[in-house]
Design a protein around this motif. Structure first.
Motif, PDB file in Angstrom:
ATOM      1  N   GLU A 128       0.856  -1.189   0.000  1.00  0.00           N
ATOM      2  CA  GLU A 128       0.000   0.000   0.000  1.00  0.00           C
ATOM      3  C   GLU A 128       0.891   1.238   0.000  1.00  0.00           C
ATOM      4  OE1 GLU A 128      -3.428  -0.053  -0.206  1.00  0.00           O
ATOM      5  OE2 GLU A 128      -3.067  -2.179  -0.533  1.00  0.00           O
ATOM      6  N   LYS A 179       3.716  -4.760   6.559  1.00  0.00           N
ATOM      7  CA  LYS A 179       2.281  -5.099   6.540  1.00  0.00           C
ATOM      8  C   LYS A 179       1.977  -6.030   5.361  1.00  0.00           C
ATOM      9  CE  LYS A 179      -2.109  -3.028   7.423  1.00  0.00           C
ATOM     10  NZ  LYS A 179      -2.989  -1.944   7.144  1.00  0.00           N
ATOM     11  N   LEU A 180       2.560  -5.710   4.230  1.00  0.00           N
ATOM     12  CA  LEU A 180       2.312  -6.536   3.039  1.00  0.00           C
ATOM     13  C   LEU A 180       2.871  -7.946   3.240  1.00  0.00           C
ATOM     14  CD1 LEU A 180       3.410  -7.698   0.145  1.00  0.00           C
ATOM     15  CD2 LEU A 180       1.168  -6.657   0.194  1.00  0.00           C
ATOM     16  N   GLN A 195       3.474  -9.526   5.875  1.00  0.00           N
ATOM     17  CA  GLN A 195       2.731 -10.285   6.891  1.00  0.00           C
ATOM     18  C   GLN A 195       1.352 -10.692   6.390  1.00  0.00           C
ATOM     19  OE1 GLN A 195       3.054  -7.673  10.295  1.00  0.00           O
ATOM     20  NE2 GLN A 195       5.001  -8.596  10.948  1.00  0.00           N
ATOM     21  N   SER A 196       0.896 -10.077   5.287  1.00  0.00           N
ATOM     22  CA  SER A 196      -0.426 -10.518   4.805  1.00  0.00           C
ATOM     23  C   SER A 196      -0.345 -11.555   3.679  1.00  0.00           C
ATOM     24  CB  SER A 196      -1.320  -9.338   4.419  1.00  0.00           C
ATOM     25  OG  SER A 196      -0.606  -8.360   3.785  1.00  0.00           O
ATOM     26  N   ARG A 211      -0.336 -15.148   2.511  1.00  0.00           N
ATOM     27  CA  ARG A 211      -0.862 -16.362   3.160  1.00  0.00           C
ATOM     28  C   ARG A 211       0.204 -17.465   3.158  1.00  0.00           C
ATOM     29  NH1 ARG A 211      -5.408 -18.702  -0.280  1.00  0.00           N
ATOM     30  NH2 ARG A 211      -6.070 -16.539  -0.202  1.00  0.00           N
ATOM     31  N   ILE A 221      -2.056 -12.863  -1.471  1.00  0.00           N
ATOM     32  CA  ILE A 221      -1.978 -11.807  -0.449  1.00  0.00           C
ATOM     33  C   ILE A 221      -3.380 -11.608   0.108  1.00  0.00           C
ATOM     34  CG2 ILE A 221      -1.438  -9.382  -0.035  1.00  0.00           C
ATOM     35  CD1 ILE A 221       0.458  -9.546  -2.489  1.00  0.00           C
ATOM     36  N   ASP A 222      -3.514 -11.820   1.413  1.00  0.00           N
ATOM     37  CA  ASP A 222      -4.846 -11.701   2.022  1.00  0.00           C
ATOM     38  C   ASP A 222      -5.106 -10.263   2.454  1.00  0.00           C
ATOM     39  OD1 ASP A 222      -5.806 -14.258   1.648  1.00  0.00           O
ATOM     40  OD2 ASP A 222      -4.806 -15.028   3.439  1.00  0.00           O
ATOM     41  N   ASN A 223      -5.375  -9.412   1.507  1.00  0.00           N
ATOM     42  CA  ASN A 223      -5.848  -8.064   1.845  1.00  0.00           C
ATOM     43  C   ASN A 223      -6.865  -7.647   0.780  1.00  0.00           C
ATOM     44  OD1 ASN A 223      -4.447  -7.021  -0.369  1.00  0.00           O
ATOM     45  ND2 ASN A 223      -2.785  -6.165   0.834  1.00  0.00           N
ATOM     46  N   GLN A 270      -7.007  -9.784  -2.895  1.00  0.00           N
ATOM     47  CA  GLN A 270      -7.707 -11.048  -2.618  1.00  0.00           C
ATOM     48  C   GLN A 270      -7.910 -11.862  -3.905  1.00  0.00           C
ATOM     49  OE1 GLN A 270      -8.501 -11.187   0.828  1.00  0.00           O
ATOM     50  NE2 GLN A 270      -8.407 -13.346   0.338  1.00  0.00           N
TER      51      GLN A 270
END
Ligand code: NAP
Length: 500
Positions: free
Chosen positions: A253, A269-270, A272-273, A275, A333-335, A339
């Motif tokens: 982001e 943040k990225l 860690q998201s 999967r 990536i789970d955001n 998604q």
């Protein structure tokens, strides 16, 4: 231009390969460009005794080898005045005390100290402990920073162990963990072009992007480095940091601004998201292989017969092994932005071409005029050519309605541009105190958490590893990781991006 405090760069491993090829030539270039502070000094540290004059002769040898077309000898003479040598024999228990006494001479050495540990990773913790023992990491009056080379651990547990050892003596803000990919202008651009051009943001998401490929393919094989490589493999060598960092740069982001803490927070943040891959999905999401003997293309366009990886192990009296020289992994990536969009990350040695690129395929066009109409692709090519390429479909001027792929090709390098090596950037960042292009421990941990389950599953799987012929494209079996049948590996920057 950022201001740099006068400082001393203490270079451990200054006689080593990295220093010869990159660090000393890079420091000389920074000197010539006037980017080093006036009183800045370099104290090279090695195990062997050597006079300052002998060390200067060594440095001259490094420049002669690096700059074969010649270099500015007047500037080089000034550069040598910055350079000192300190012998640190491991058998001498007072070696670090002597180093502290040498560095304590304020008339010669500025007291802000930047340590560059270009030594074996197994030595990082001990050097830091010894520096701390003689007060050389104490920041009560001056800053002290420690740059550690890669790799930072060989899995999550060893990375955490190293971190615990370092943080006994250092604050996180003093530790600069290198990933030299982050010093590459083209990798930095992978993040910046999105945020400095308003046209991209609107379609940078799951609604428009079909999938993303992050590729690092090499023509080179393992060569003489069998001992190192066999213990490491493609996943740990390339994927764990360089390729995951590249993925983070292109998908993170927007940070609030380019302050180091904000850029790192967005990347953390990225990462860690992403999967983690479940043990039961490893075979669907990760594929490994090894190169067999074949024929590769060499610089002048001619072919050369090359041995397979197992032959190279045998040549070096090593037992057969399952270590991968090719790895392809599918990540999600789970955001909300990403998604369901697959990110395919792959790296291979002895491939048909050397290429580092981020290839983004867009979803099907709202109007498909023929079955063969291509998707749009945006390619951020990092190596060998730095360019941004956009492929669009356009009507062929004729009586019929058909389209062809045209491309907008933006060279990122124009005549007269300086070529900056990533180590020059990172050395400067270290002295400036800018950690944004270095890894925070949270990034390193997130990366190992993604890699460890795959490494473990592959280590436990004693079955034969798939072989691919040197000099060829990706093994066909690697397509098992694709989400849909119309996805395929994108090569180089060939127009159309079709299957070959
Ligand atoms: N070379 C690269 O392109 C590259 C790329 C990525 C990462 N790195 C990392 O950068 C660091 C340095 O790499 P390098 O290729 O320059 O390494 P290197 O040439 O093998 O060694 C660097 C220095 O370490 C010291 N050293 C070597 N063997 C030693 C031993 N057995 N005991 C104690 N000291 C020893 C030597 O310094 P003295 O004899 O002068 O003490 C040597 O100059 C490593 O952490 C490596 O993982 C290198």
């Amino acid at each position: 231009m950022k201001k740099i405090d006068p400082c001393t760069l203490v270079l451990f491993g200054a006689s080593g390969n990295l220093s010869r090829i990159k660090l000393m030539p890079g420091l000389f270039k920074l000197h010539k460009l006037g980017r080093l502070s006036d009183g800045m000094k370099i104290l090279s540290v090695g195990r062997g005794e050597m006079s300052r004059a002998a060390w200067h002769a060594e440095i001259k040898g490094m420049m002669d080898a690096k700059y074969r077309d010649g270099y500015d000898h007047e500037a080089f003479a000034q550069f040598l005045e910055r350079n000192h040598y300190h012998a640190n024999p491991p058998t001498n228990p007072d070696a670090f005390k002597k180093m502290a006494a040498t560095l304590g001479d304020e008339k010669v050495f500025p007291q802000n100290l930047a340590y560059f540990l270009s030594v074996r990773p197994s030595d990082f913790a001990e050097v830091v402990e010894k520096l701390s023992g003689v007060g050389l990491l104490d920041e009560s009056k001056y800053w002290r920073r420690v740059l550690v080379e890669k790799p930072f651990g060989t899995d999550l547990a060893t990375a955490q162990d190293l971190q615990a050892k370092l943080t006994k003596h250092l604050k996180e803000s003093q530790i600069y963990r290198i990933d030299h990919y982050l010093g590459k202008a083209a990798v930095q651009n992978a993040m910046l072009f999105r945020f400095t051009n308003s046209i991209f943001e609107a379609f940078w998401n799951k609604d428009y992007i079909d999938h993303v490929q992050i590729t690092n393919n090499e023509i080179l094989g393992v060569g003489e480095r069998t001992t190192f490589y066999d213990a490491t493999g493609a996943l740990r060598d390339m994927f764990q940091s360089h390729l995951l960092q590249t993925l983070a740069m292109v998908s993170m982001e927007k940070p609030a601004d380019l302050k180091p803490e904000n850029v790192r927070a967005a990347k953390i943040k990225l990462l860690q998201s992403i999967r983690p891959i479940d043990a039961k999905n490893i075979n669907k999401q990760a594929f490994r292989a090894q190169y067999a003997a074949g024929r590769v293309c060499v610089g002048d366009g001619h072919g050369e017969n090359v041995p397979g990886y197992q032959d190279e192990l045998k040549r070096d009296n090593m037992p057969p092994s399952n270590t991968e020289t090719y790895a392809a992994v599918k990540l999600f990536i789970d955001n909300p932005r990403w998604q369901g969009v697959p990110f395919y990350v792959r790296t291979g040695k002895r491939m048909h071409e050397g290429n580092t690129a981020i290839s983004i395929r867009f979803k099907k066009a709202p109007m498909m005029l023929t079955e063969h109409q291509h998707h749009n692709w945006l390619i951020v090519n990092i190596q060998p050519r730095e360019c941004l390429k956009f492929e669009i479909e356009s009507k062929v001027p004729s009586l019929d309605v058909k389209t062809r792929t045209m491309s907008i090709d933006l060279a990122q390098r124009v005549a007269g541009d300086d070529s900056v090596d990533s180590y020059e950037t990172l050395l400067l960042n270290l002295m400036e105190g800018d950690p944004s292009q270095f890894l925070h421990i949270d990034e390193v941990e997130a990366q190992w958490k993604l890699v460890d389950p795959i490494v473990k599953a592959w280590a436990e799987d004693k079955g034969p590893v798939h072989q691919y012929r040197a000099g060829h494209r990706d093994p066909e079996e690697s397509s098992i990781i694709f989400e849909s049948q119309d996805q395929f590996w994108r090569y180089s920057i060939e127009l159309g991006g079709d299957k070959h």
